[in-house]
Each structure stands twice: as C-alpha cells, then as structure tokens.
Design an enzyme around this catalytic site. Structure first.
Site, PDB file in Angstrom:
ATOM      1  N   LYS A 195       0.835  -1.203   0.000  1.00  0.00           N
ATOM      2  CA  LYS A 195       0.000   0.000   0.000  1.00  0.00           C
ATOM      3  C   LYS A 195       0.879   1.266   0.000  1.00  0.00           C
ATOM      4  O   LYS A 195       2.100   1.165   0.013  1.00  0.00           O
ATOM      5  CB  LYS A 195      -0.954  -0.037   1.197  1.00  0.00           C
ATOM      6  N   HIS A 196       0.255   2.437   0.024  1.00  0.00           N
ATOM      7  CA  HIS A 196       1.014   3.687  -0.122  1.00  0.00           C
ATOM      8  C   HIS A 196       1.961   3.952   1.034  1.00  0.00           C
ATOM      9  O   HIS A 196       2.959   4.640   0.886  1.00  0.00           O
ATOM     10  CB  HIS A 196       0.072   4.881  -0.246  1.00  0.00           C
TER      11      HIS A 196
END
Ligand SMILES: *Cc1c(COP(=O)(O)O)cnc(C)c1O
Length: 389
Positions: A195-196
């Site tokens: 994820k980010h």
C-alpha cells in the site's frame, strides 16, 4: 518484438519485478531503531504521534491506529453498531476482508454491481437494494479511484445509513479537493507493504465523530473502559467485547516516518499511471480505468481489462515469465467458495463478474524506475502481438 518467454522466447527481464512493494529510507530505519531503544514497544507515544500526523495529513478530526486494514474495517463496522440481522451494501470487486468483517459481526453483506469506468460501486443500482435492514454503504476506492462519495453520501443521508469507505487503495486521493479520509463517516486504511504507506502490518480509521473514535479505541483494546484505566493505576473494567487490535510503537514509527514522503510517492504513482496510459491508449483491447476529473486517483494498482484470446491464467503466466509480476485484483468476492456456500451468486453482479476474469494488474509502486515501467509495457506489447499478430 519476439516470441513470448512462456513459449520459449527471451524474457523482457531476468530480475522479477513485483506488482507492488515498499520503499524504506534510512530515516525510517533510524526512527524504528530509536523506538526499539525507547521504553515503549506498544501503547506508547509513537502510536499517538502517528495518529496525529495521519489525521493532519488527511484532514480528519480523529484517527485510530490498529494492527491491520482488516482490523480497521472490523472496528469501523463494530463502532457503527452493525450486527446480527443488519445488511450492508458493498462491491464484489474488492479484497474479501471488506465484507468478511460483516460476517464476523453476524451481519449480511449485500453485493451491488460496479460501473464500467473505474469499477467502483454504481450509485444508480444501490437504491433498489436498500431495505429496512440496511445499515451501511461500504464502497471501496478501487485501485485508488475514490468512489462517488457525493452520490453515496446523499443516498446514505436519505435512508439514514452510515458510509464506511474502504480506502485501503486510496490514501492521498482526493474528491473535489478534499483528501480521502475527511469525507465519509468512517474511512479505513491499510499499511500492508504493497500500500502507499508501509508499517509491515497496520491500519487506521478516520472519522469526525468523537464517539465513534472512542468506541474504536475501546474495541482495539479488548473493550476495556479507558475511563477506568486512567482513574487509578490498577483499576479497569470491561464494557464491551473487543479484541487486541493494537498497533505497536515500532510499526507506528515506521508509518510516521513515511508520511513525510507520501505526497511525493503519490505523485510518482500518478506519473507511472500516465506513462502506462500513454503506452496503451491506442490499443482498444487493453481497457484502462478512466480517472474522474474531480476525483484524482492515488493509483494503488494499475489494472487493465484485457480483451484478448488466451485467458487470465495464460496472460498472468506469460507476463510473469517475462519477469513482470502481474496479478489479479480481484476475483469477485461473490464468486469465492465461502460466499458461494452462503448462497451468493456472481451472476447478480455481471459487470464485476466479467471484469474479474479480464483484470490483470501491472506493477505499480512508487519506487519503480522508468526502466521498470518500460519493461512492463514491453511485456504487455509482446502479449498483444502474440494474440493479435
Ligand atoms: C489490503 C486491503 C485490505 C486489508 O488490509 P490488511 O492490512 O491486509 O488487513 C482490505 N481491503 C482492501 C480493499 C485492501 O486492498
């Protein structure tokens, strides 16, 4: 361009390119080490600091850190008071955790179909599925494209529903200039390494409602009353049934350190998406997601719907043999065995069902180099050439 490596040709690259991965800096490592040397490995100041920094980044009143994105969804559903006999509307094009948490609290997921441009919940189909048992809308910001939160919010208001947005894909995305995390009643995030923002494992829920935030803080800590805990050193009380969903200070330190680079990482992902878009624009058999002009994506994934012969198994195998870590996001949840056993049928959501068998996610992560992007494009071109000649 040459024969596909799957059929004996030379692969585009030897070093496999994953579809997603974390980027850890020396500063991240230094803050984790400092935390390891501190008095607090869990339940300490790094968790509070991470919550404050995250709330500030997304523009939320409250942020509650938990041990995973799944724990975040579970805490949000619990805090919203969803339980046995209740229904919540969600999308089949998601990771199964989104709707599994409804099963965990004894509620019933109801799947509604997606629209064709960004593969998010189609707001025009929802009303027909709302009844007196419906308690929540659970949109997913597929691939980083925010759901149509305006339409969903209006529908929720009209029917007295809570909006729980699964923003595991969309940290850093915006709706009309507002950050995801500052819009829905409850917004959940995941900090899995793809994820980010990467904590190893971790999650967060943001909300403007102090009571929901307090309920989630109790839920992540077994359901212990925090009032009793702070009154006297030893005294405590259990006021509802929670779990241990606490985030460690070690993971919180890793997350906190990365917030400083979040904006730049999202910008890099947008650059990569633009390069892919350019490369594939002239090929109608490669159906791209269309970004909404008012809802810029933060591009967790770069999925293509392939309209080629061969089929998903062979496309994925062919790309992986070229050294490109392609993946499928997602097999529709209502097609999975557990859900079929519970009576769900993917034919009820035909757009999602069709997409599910055409989707191929290409590598997308902020640390990708331009050469990585070019390799990924070259492998897709080989695939197109193989099937279309
Ligand atoms: C990653 C993800 C989750 C689960 O997050 P974990 O941190 O792995 O528990 C839930 N929903 C979606 C859409 C995700 O992509």
């Amino acid at each position: 361009m040459g024969k596909l490596a799957l059929f004996g040709g030379t692969p585009v690259r030897r070093e496999p390119l994953p579809y997603g991965r974390q980027a850890i800096s020396d500063e991240d490592i230094a803050l984790v080490v400092e935390t390891l040397r501190s008095d607090w490995l869990t339940g300490g100041p790094r968790v509070d600091g991470f919550e404050r920094a995250f709330a500030e980044f997304v523009g939320a009143e409250h942020a509650v850190a938990v041990s995973s994105g799944t724990a975040a969804l579970h805490a949000a559903v619990f805090a919203a008071g969803i339980g046995p006999g209740d229904e919540a509307l969600s999308t089949p094009l998601t990771f199964s955790a989104t709707t599994n948490v409804l099963l965990h609290v004894g509620a019933t997921p109801v799947f509604s179909d997606v629209e064709g441009e960004r593969l998010g919940l189609d707001p025009s189909l929802l009303e027909a599925r709302i009844n007196e048992r419906t308690k929540a809308l659970m949109p997913v910001d597929y691939a980083g494209h925010p759901a149509d939160l305006e339409a969903l919010g209006a529908l929720a208001q009209a029917h007295g529903l809570v909006v729980i947005e699964d923003a595991s894909h969309s940290l850093g995305a915006r709706v009309g200039g507002r950050q995801v995390g500052s819009i829905a009643d409850l917004t959940t995030f995941s900090f899995h390494p793809v994820k980010h923002l990467a904590c190893g494992e971790g999650g967060m829920i943001t909300t403007a409602d102090p009571e929901l935030a307090e309920r989630m803080r109790r839920f992540r800590n077994h359901g212990l009353s925090s009032a009793a805990r702070t009154r006297a050193g030893w005294s405590y009380d259990l006021v509802e049934l929670g779990l241990n969903y606490r985030l460690t200070d070690i993971a919180a330190a890793l997350g906190t350190s990365q917030i400083a680079r979040l904006e730049a990482n999202v910008a890099r992902r947008r650059e990569i998406a633009a390069a892919y878009d350019d490369a594939f624009a002239a090929q109608p058999e490669l159906v791209r997601l269309v970004e909404h002009p008012d809802r810029p994506s933060s591009w967790h994934l770069y999925p293509l719907r392939l309209q080629l012969p061969g089929g998903q198994d062979e496309w994925i195998a062919a790309l992986r043999t070229e050294g490109i870590g392609a993946n499928v996001h997602y097999r529709a949840v209502n097609e999975l065995t557990l859900y079929r056993q519970r009576g769900y049928d993917p034919a009820e959501t035909p757009v999602a069902q069709a997409a599910s068998h055409q989707l191929v996610s290409l590598p997308m992560f902020h640390a990708m180099t331009d050469q990585d992007v070019a390799d990924s494009v070259a492998a897709v071109r080989k695939l197109v050439e193989h099937y279309l000649g």
